[in-house]
Write a protein that holds these residues in place. Structure first.
Motif, PDB file in Angstrom:
ATOM      1  N   PHE A  33       1.080  -1.031  -0.182  1.00 13.72           N
ATOM      2  CA  PHE A  33       0.151   0.326  -0.181  1.00 13.72           C
ATOM      3  C   PHE A  33       1.107   1.139   0.319  1.00 13.72           C
ATOM      4  O   PHE A  33       0.712   2.546  -0.590  1.00 13.72           O
ATOM      5  CB  PHE A  33      -0.875   0.035   1.010  1.00 13.72           C
ATOM      6  CG  PHE A  33      -0.825   0.301   2.516  1.00 13.72           C
ATOM      7  CD1 PHE A  33       0.136   1.837   3.504  1.00 13.72           C
ATOM      8  CD2 PHE A  33       0.179  -0.264   3.659  1.00 13.72           C
ATOM      9  CE1 PHE A  33       0.315   1.898   3.781  1.00 13.72           C
ATOM     10  CE2 PHE A  33       0.404  -0.787   4.690  1.00 13.72           C
ATOM     11  CZ  PHE A  33       0.906   1.119   4.786  1.00 13.72           C
ATOM     12  N   ALA A  34       1.988   0.845   0.156  1.00 16.56           N
ATOM     13  CA  ALA A  34       2.958   2.361   0.259  1.00 16.56           C
ATOM     14  C   ALA A  34       3.829   2.571  -0.632  1.00 16.56           C
ATOM     15  O   ALA A  34       3.756   3.889  -1.773  1.00 16.56           O
ATOM     16  CB  ALA A  34       4.566   2.218   1.226  1.00 16.56           C
ATOM     17  N   ALA A  35       4.036   1.576  -1.611  1.00 15.85           N
ATOM     18  CA  ALA A  35       4.071   1.745  -2.673  1.00 15.85           C
ATOM     19  C   ALA A  35       2.725   1.941  -3.980  1.00 15.85           C
ATOM     20  O   ALA A  35       3.181   3.511  -4.735  1.00 15.85           O
ATOM     21  CB  ALA A  35       4.751   0.582  -3.869  1.00 15.85           C
ATOM     22  N   LEU A  36       1.800   1.350  -3.501  1.00 15.84           N
ATOM     23  CA  LEU A  36       0.447   1.988  -4.561  1.00 15.84           C
ATOM     24  C   LEU A  36       0.082   3.741  -3.852  1.00 15.84           C
ATOM     25  O   LEU A  36      -0.160   4.373  -5.093  1.00 15.84           O
ATOM     26  CB  LEU A  36      -0.593   1.347  -3.934  1.00 15.84           C
ATOM     27  CG  LEU A  36      -0.542   0.027  -4.577  1.00 15.84           C
ATOM     28  CD1 LEU A  36      -1.067  -0.703  -4.191  1.00 15.84           C
ATOM     29  CD2 LEU A  36      -0.729   0.268  -5.875  1.00 15.84           C
ATOM     30  N   LEU A  59       0.030   7.135  -6.816  1.00 17.43           N
ATOM     31  CA  LEU A  59      -0.847   7.512  -7.010  1.00 17.43           C
ATOM     32  C   LEU A  59      -0.482   8.799  -6.780  1.00 17.43           C
ATOM     33  O   LEU A  59      -0.877   9.985  -7.390  1.00 17.43           O
ATOM     34  CB  LEU A  59      -1.814   7.243  -5.470  1.00 17.43           C
ATOM     35  CG  LEU A  59      -3.249   7.990  -5.424  1.00 17.43           C
ATOM     36  CD1 LEU A  59      -3.703   7.970  -6.906  1.00 17.43           C
ATOM     37  CD2 LEU A  59      -4.030   7.948  -4.881  1.00 17.43           C
ATOM     38  N   VAL A  60       0.240   9.830  -5.923  1.00 16.80           N
ATOM     39  CA  VAL A  60       1.155  10.708  -5.534  1.00 16.80           C
ATOM     40  C   VAL A  60       2.084  11.330  -6.943  1.00 16.80           C
ATOM     41  O   VAL A  60       1.504  12.707  -7.083  1.00 16.80           O
ATOM     42  CB  VAL A  60       1.983  11.027  -4.680  1.00 16.80           C
ATOM     43  CG1 VAL A  60       3.089  12.210  -4.635  1.00 16.80           C
ATOM     44  CG2 VAL A  60       1.521  11.152  -2.911  1.00 16.80           C
ATOM     45  N   LEU A  61       2.281  10.296  -7.775  1.00 13.09           N
ATOM     46  CA  LEU A  61       2.899  10.131  -9.252  1.00 13.09           C
ATOM     47  C   LEU A  61       1.875  10.441  -9.494  1.00 13.09           C
ATOM     48  O   LEU A  61       2.265  11.415 -10.684  1.00 13.09           O
ATOM     49  CB  LEU A  61       4.288   9.879  -9.174  1.00 13.09           C
ATOM     50  CG  LEU A  61       5.381   9.197  -8.368  1.00 13.09           C
ATOM     51  CD1 LEU A  61       6.556   8.195  -9.123  1.00 13.09           C
ATOM     52  CD2 LEU A  61       5.810  10.723  -9.057  1.00 13.09           C
TER      53      LEU A  61
END
Length: 178
Positions: free
Chosen positions: A144-147, A151-153
């Motif tokens: 979830f941290a990678a997702l 999402l921010v990018l």
């Protein structure tokens, strides 16, 4: 290049270099006289067919044919982000000059991220090649941290170009005049 090879070894699973392998295979086939001409002819005919049915980018299609899915998936995600940005741009009713500014800002933003990633990769490869420990954190972050980071990018790649549309009375950038 030396540090990249020292850190990851060209041709390994970590740095497969499929383009280099393809070019080496073509060069050996031409020089050695054992070129797989039926495959070359099929590729030429496929390219012509794609042009005839008016595929938007034959090169993207061709790159997708020989690169692994893990490499080409980023191109797909970029295309989806571009599609979303275009839909939002069209929904806002921008004129041609504003649309050109949005397109220019999007290309520059994406290009900057690609260049930044490449520079960071070279720095990390240099550190790994010189046997410096580059591990910042000794744990694997959850999915979830990678997702969230992805999402921010994605939000940045959509919002930055739309924010640079400018006002309708500004002159068009050079690409919109052509």
């Amino acid at each position: 290049m030396f540090y990249l090879d020292k850190a990851y070894h060209f041709g390994s699973d970590k740095l497969s270099a499929p383009q280099a392998g393809l070019m080496a295979m073509l060069a050996k086939g031409i020089v050695g006289g054992d070129m797989a001409w039926p495959l070359v002819i099929v590729g030429i005919l496929m390219g012509l067919a794609l042009i005839m049915i008016e595929v938007k980018s034959v090169m993207l299609f061709a790159v997708g044919m020989y690169l692994p899915l893990g490499t080409t998936f980023a191109i797909f995600v970029g295309g989806v982000i571009r599609w979303i940005t275009d839909k939002l741009r069209d929904r806002r009713g921008f004129n041609d000059a504003q649309k050109a500014r949005v397109d220019n800002a999007g290309v520059l933003t994406a290009s900057g991220m690609i260049a930044g990633e490449a520079l960071c990769g070279l720095v990390i490869a240099g550190l790994v090649g010189s046997k410096v420990d580059v591990t910042l954190v000794k744990w694997t972050p959850p999915l979830f941290a990678a997702l969230i980071a992805l999402l921010v990018l994605i939000i940045a790649l959509i919002r930055v170009p739309l924010a640079n549309a400018g006002s309708p009375d500004e002159p068009a950038p050079p690409t919109a005049i052509m």
